[in-house]
Scaffold this motif. Sequence first.
Motif, mmCIF file in Angstrom:
data_model
loop_
_atom_site.group_PDB
_atom_site.id
_atom_site.type_symbol
_atom_site.label_atom_id
_atom_site.label_comp_id
_atom_site.label_asym_id
_atom_site.label_seq_id
_atom_site.Cartn_x
_atom_site.Cartn_y
_atom_site.Cartn_z
ATOM 1 N N SER A 158 14.850 -25.767 -42.167
ATOM 2 C CA SER A 158 13.427 -26.077 -42.276
ATOM 3 C C SER A 158 13.108 -26.462 -43.708
ATOM 4 O O SER A 158 13.639 -25.873 -44.651
ATOM 5 C CB SER A 158 12.604 -24.859 -41.852
ATOM 6 N N ARG A 159 12.240 -27.455 -43.856
ATOM 7 C CA ARG A 159 11.766 -27.889 -45.177
ATOM 8 C C ARG A 159 10.250 -27.907 -45.145
ATOM 9 O O ARG A 159 9.662 -28.259 -44.134
ATOM 10 C CB ARG A 159 12.265 -29.295 -45.492
ATOM 11 N N GLY A 160 9.640 -27.527 -46.247
ATOM 12 C CA GLY A 160 8.185 -27.520 -46.261
ATOM 13 C C GLY A 160 7.623 -27.619 -47.659
ATOM 14 O O GLY A 160 8.354 -27.649 -48.645
ATOM 15 N N TYR A 161 6.306 -27.652 -47.713
ATOM 16 C CA TYR A 161 5.568 -27.778 -48.966
ATOM 17 C C TYR A 161 4.430 -26.776 -48.914
ATOM 18 O O TYR A 161 3.685 -26.738 -47.935
ATOM 19 C CB TYR A 161 5.050 -29.214 -49.094
ATOM 20 N N VAL A 162 4.314 -25.947 -49.950
ATOM 21 C CA VAL A 162 3.300 -24.894 -49.970
ATOM 22 C C VAL A 162 2.591 -24.915 -51.315
ATOM 23 O O VAL A 162 3.209 -25.142 -52.355
ATOM 24 C CB VAL A 162 3.958 -23.497 -49.768
ATOM 25 N N LYS A 163 1.284 -24.673 -51.290
ATOM 26 C CA LYS A 163 0.530 -24.482 -52.532
ATOM 27 C C LYS A 163 0.132 -23.014 -52.562
ATOM 28 O O LYS A 163 -0.596 -22.544 -51.697
ATOM 29 C CB LYS A 163 -0.694 -25.380 -52.576
ATOM 30 N N GLU A 164 0.637 -22.278 -53.554
ATOM 31 C CA GLU A 164 0.421 -20.838 -53.621
ATOM 32 C C GLU A 164 -0.014 -20.454 -55.034
ATOM 33 O O GLU A 164 0.710 -20.716 -55.994
ATOM 34 C CB GLU A 164 1.720 -20.110 -53.242
ATOM 35 N N LYS A 223 4.916 -25.803 -54.419
ATOM 36 C CA LYS A 223 6.305 -25.383 -54.228
ATOM 37 C C LYS A 223 6.936 -26.114 -53.054
ATOM 38 O O LYS A 223 6.278 -26.378 -52.061
ATOM 39 C CB LYS A 223 6.374 -23.878 -53.951
ATOM 40 N N ILE A 224 8.215 -26.428 -53.186
ATOM 41 C CA ILE A 224 9.012 -26.919 -52.067
ATOM 42 C C ILE A 224 9.717 -25.705 -51.474
ATOM 43 O O ILE A 224 10.321 -24.914 -52.196
ATOM 44 C CB ILE A 224 10.046 -27.961 -52.531
ATOM 45 N N VAL A 225 9.645 -25.557 -50.149
ATOM 46 C CA VAL A 225 10.245 -24.406 -49.479
ATOM 47 C C VAL A 225 11.386 -24.897 -48.599
ATOM 48 O O VAL A 225 11.197 -25.767 -47.758
ATOM 49 C CB VAL A 225 9.197 -23.658 -48.621
ATOM 50 N N LEU A 226 12.578 -24.349 -48.808
ATOM 51 C CA LEU A 226 13.752 -24.660 -48.008
ATOM 52 C C LEU A 226 14.206 -23.380 -47.321
ATOM 53 O O LEU A 226 14.310 -22.334 -47.956
ATOM 54 C CB LEU A 226 14.879 -25.203 -48.892
#
Length: 90
Positions: free
Chosen positions: A61-67, A72-75
């Motif tokens: 899974s790959r994603g993009y999060v603003k925290e 952040k890129i989430v792998l």
Amino acid sequence: MITNTGKNILAKYLVGQAPAYASYIAVGCGPQAVDRDLGDFGDYSAKESLDFEMFRSPIISRGYVKEGGIDKIVLTAELPTEERYEITEV
């Protein structure tokens, strides 16, 4: 940690010169244990490779999060349960 090589792959993906930006997460351990009690995880900004690569896991899974105002890129990958190591590098 994303190495300079990894950053170059991401940049090439963003401009359409690479088919994907991540296929595997490499997991390794360094020559010295991390002192978690002191919260000293060291400075890895100049590092270009793992000291000892233990295994690689395919990214599922790959994603993009603003925290907290940080992008952040989430792998995501599944770590094998049969291997027991003290992981210090990813």
